[in-house]
Write a protein that holds these residues in place. Sequence first.
Motif, PDB file in Angstrom:
ATOM      1  N   ARG A  93      -3.329   2.856  26.087  1.00 51.08           N
ATOM      2  CA  ARG A  93      -4.778   2.646  26.180  1.00 51.08           C
ATOM      3  C   ARG A  93      -5.129   1.302  27.009  1.00 51.08           C
ATOM      4  N   THR A  94      -6.064   1.120  27.900  1.00 53.59           N
ATOM      5  CA  THR A  94      -6.480  -0.189  28.464  1.00 53.59           C
ATOM      6  C   THR A  94      -7.084  -0.640  27.444  1.00 53.59           C
ATOM      7  N   ILE A  95      -7.421  -1.973  27.676  1.00 55.66           N
ATOM      8  CA  ILE A  95      -8.026  -3.036  26.648  1.00 55.66           C
ATOM      9  C   ILE A  95      -9.310  -2.626  26.570  1.00 55.66           C
ATOM     10  N   ARG A  96     -10.006  -2.393  27.535  1.00 53.44           N
ATOM     11  CA  ARG A  96     -11.550  -1.983  27.678  1.00 53.44           C
ATOM     12  C   ARG A  96     -11.629  -0.411  26.877  1.00 53.44           C
ATOM     13  N   LEU A 126      -2.223  -1.400  27.503  1.00 50.97           N
ATOM     14  CA  LEU A 126      -1.328  -2.003  26.607  1.00 50.97           C
ATOM     15  C   LEU A 126       0.146  -0.805  26.788  1.00 50.97           C
ATOM     16  N   GLY A 127       0.959  -1.479  27.223  1.00 53.97           N
ATOM     17  CA  GLY A 127       2.400  -0.975  27.563  1.00 53.97           C
ATOM     18  C   GLY A 127       2.658  -1.162  28.993  1.00 53.97           C
ATOM     19  N   GLY A 128       1.608  -1.690  29.771  1.00 54.53           N
ATOM     20  CA  GLY A 128       2.074  -2.004  31.086  1.00 54.53           C
ATOM     21  C   GLY A 128       1.172  -0.981  31.942  1.00 54.53           C
ATOM     22  N   PRO A 129       1.186  -1.137  33.334  1.00 59.45           N
ATOM     23  CA  PRO A 129       0.438  -0.269  34.205  1.00 59.45           C
ATOM     24  C   PRO A 129       0.725   1.266  34.156  1.00 59.45           C
ATOM     25  N   ARG A 130       1.950   1.479  33.846  1.00 64.64           N
ATOM     26  CA  ARG A 130       2.553   3.083  33.732  1.00 64.64           C
ATOM     27  C   ARG A 130       2.372   3.756  32.506  1.00 64.64           C
ATOM     28  N   ALA A 131       2.052   2.758  31.394  1.00 65.15           N
ATOM     29  CA  ALA A 131       1.917   3.479  30.074  1.00 65.15           C
ATOM     30  C   ALA A 131       0.879   4.500  29.921  1.00 65.15           C
ATOM     31  N   ARG A 132       1.145   5.710  29.198  1.00 65.87           N
ATOM     32  CA  ARG A 132       0.166   6.658  28.838  1.00 65.87           C
ATOM     33  C   ARG A 132       0.076   6.733  27.433  1.00 65.87           C
ATOM     34  N   PRO A 133      -1.090   7.186  26.898  1.00 58.93           N
ATOM     35  CA  PRO A 133      -1.328   7.153  25.457  1.00 58.93           C
ATOM     36  C   PRO A 133      -0.483   8.434  24.830  1.00 58.93           C
ATOM     37  N   LYS A 134       0.140   8.150  23.799  1.00 57.83           N
ATOM     38  CA  LYS A 134       0.956   9.430  23.008  1.00 57.83           C
ATOM     39  C   LYS A 134       0.052  10.195  22.249  1.00 57.83           C
ATOM     40  N   TYR A 135      -1.077   9.977  21.759  1.00 58.49           N
ATOM     41  CA  TYR A 135      -1.893  10.827  21.066  1.00 58.49           C
ATOM     42  C   TYR A 135      -3.069  11.159  21.594  1.00 58.49           C
ATOM     43  N   SER A 136      -3.693  12.397  21.640  1.00 56.89           N
ATOM     44  CA  SER A 136      -4.902  12.696  22.049  1.00 56.89           C
ATOM     45  C   SER A 136      -6.111  11.783  21.524  1.00 56.89           C
ATOM     46  N   VAL A 137      -7.039  11.655  22.118  1.00 53.19           N
ATOM     47  CA  VAL A 137      -8.281  11.026  21.712  1.00 53.19           C
ATOM     48  C   VAL A 137      -8.827  11.477  20.640  1.00 53.19           C
TER      49      VAL A 137
END
Length: 542
Positions: A354-357, A84-95
Motif C-alpha cells: 500500500r502507499t502511505i496515503r 510500503l515495500g518499494g515502488p514495485r510492491a503490490r498488496p497481497k490482500y484484496s481491499v
Amino acid sequence: MESQSGDPGSPESYFKPPVFFGAIGLIALLIAFAVFDTHEAEARFGAVQSFATHNFGWLFVLTVDILLVCCGYFAFTRAGTLRLGGPRARPKYSVLSWFAMLFSAGMGIGLLFYGVAEPVMHFSNPPSSAFSNPDAVLPRGLAGNAQHAMGLTFLHWGLHAWAIYAIIGLALAYAAYNRKLPLSIGAFVKDAFPHMPHALVNLIDILAITATVCGVAASLGLGASQINAGLNLLMGAPDTGLAKAITIAVVTGLATLSVALGLDAGIRRLSEVNMALAVTLAAFVFILGPTVFLLDGFVQNIGYYFQRFIYLSTWTETYSPGDWRSNWTIFYYAWWISWSPFVGIFIARISYGRTIREFIGGVLLVPSLFTFAWMTIFGDSALHIEMFGAGGLSSAVNASMPDALFAFLSHYPLSQIASGLAVIIVATFFVTSADSGALVTAMIASGGHSNAGLAHRVTWAVAIGALAGALLWSGGLNALQTAAIVTGLPFSIVLLLMAIGLIRMVAHELRKRDEAELERMEREAAEATTAAAEAAAIAQAE
C-alpha cells in the motif's frame, strides 16, 4: 540478547528470553495477585486507575491529538506517495479482505458492547461540562442531550482511535518493508534511536507485550460478560463469575485453534465471516428500525462531530472537575493505546504494497466511517426508542451494560433470533481478537519474526484468556479498565517516540529520492550537452 539455539531459520533461533520471560513474569504476577487476593486487588486497581486518570489525563489527550496531526502530515504531503515495500510492491490482500481484518482486529467486541450502551448512558447521564456553551445544556431527555450523546460517542470511536493504530502500524510497516527490519517495536525504536541502550529496547518490547495482553484481555472480559448476558437471556445460563470463566475458557480454546491454523487459513477467513455477520445484524436493525430517522441522524451526527471537533479533542474537564472524562474519554484513549502494539503489528503485517496515503486513508477514514454508521444505527435506534417509543432502555443500561444490546433487540421482531446472532458475532469477534493478539505477542517475543513457533502462539493465547478471567474475577469491568489504563500510560510515550522516528525515516527517504532525481536530471542534462556538442562537431566537420 537473542538466543542462538536452533537453526537460523527455526522458530527457536528467534526466541528472546529477556522479552519472553520478562513479559510472562509480569502477567503471571498480575494473574496471581488478582486471583489469590481478590479484595486487595480490587482496592488497588481502583486506586491505581484514579491516580493515572487524574494526574495523566492530559498526556493521553495530547498524545492522541498529536498522532492525529501526524496522520494528516503523512496523508496530505508528498510523503504519502511512498509505497510500503518499494515502488514495485503490490498488496497481497484484496481491499475487502484488508478492511475486514484490520477492522475485526481493531474494534470488534467493543462495537457490540458499547453500540447501544454508550449513547444511552451519555443521553441519560450527560457531562454538562463538555458543552462548549453552558447555556446550551438542555434538560435531560431532550434533543440536545441525544445529539451530544452521539457526538461524544463519535469522539471516542472515530478518528482519534484509528489515528493511534494508523501511526504505529505505518511506522512498523515502513520499517519492515522499506528498511528491512524485523516487524518489531523494539527493532523500530533501536533503528530510529541508535544510541538507545539494548536493555531499554527489550523493556519497550516487554511493555508492548504486557500492554497488548492487558488491552486484549480487557476486550475479552467485555465480550465474555456480553456472551454470558446473551446466554442468560436465551438459555437461562447463570450470570456468575464461574459462567464467565467457562465462556472465556471455551472461546480461548477456539482462538488457540484459529491461531494454530495461521493468518490466512484462520484469522483472515474468520474476520471475513464475522464482518459479514455484523453487517447482517446492522442491516436488520436499520431496515426494521426507524430508517429515515437513522439516515437523517447519520448526516447530522457527522456534522455535529466536526463542528465541535477541536473543542472536544482538547477537552480535559479542567474548569468543571469531575470523573466523567476519566471514566469515559481517558479510559478509551488508554484502551486504544494498550491495544496499539497488537493492532499496529497486525495491520502492518497485512499492509504490504500500500502507499502511505492509501494506508492512512484505509486505516483512518474507512473504519471511522463504518464505525459512525454502526453507532448511528444502534445508538440512534436506541435513542429513538427512549425518546419516541416505549422507553426503558436508560434504566436497563444503567443497571447492566452487558445486557444493553439484548434489552434493545427485545424491541424488535424476531428478537430471539437477533439476540442469538448477536451472541455468535460477539463470540467470533472474541476469537478474532484473541488469536490476533496471540499471534502478535508471539511475534514481539521472537523479535518481530512472523514464524514464531506454535508453542509460543498457544502460550500467549492461554495467557490472554487467563488474564481476562482473573481480572473479571477480581474486579469486574473496573479491573479491566485499570489494566488498560495502567499499561496504556507508559506506552503513550513510546508512541510519541515512534511518531518522531517515522517522520525522520520518511524525511530521509524523501531526501534520498530528491538527490537521486537531481542526479538523474544532471546526468540527462550532461548527456544532452555532450550529444549537442557531438552533433555540432559533426556538423562543423561536414
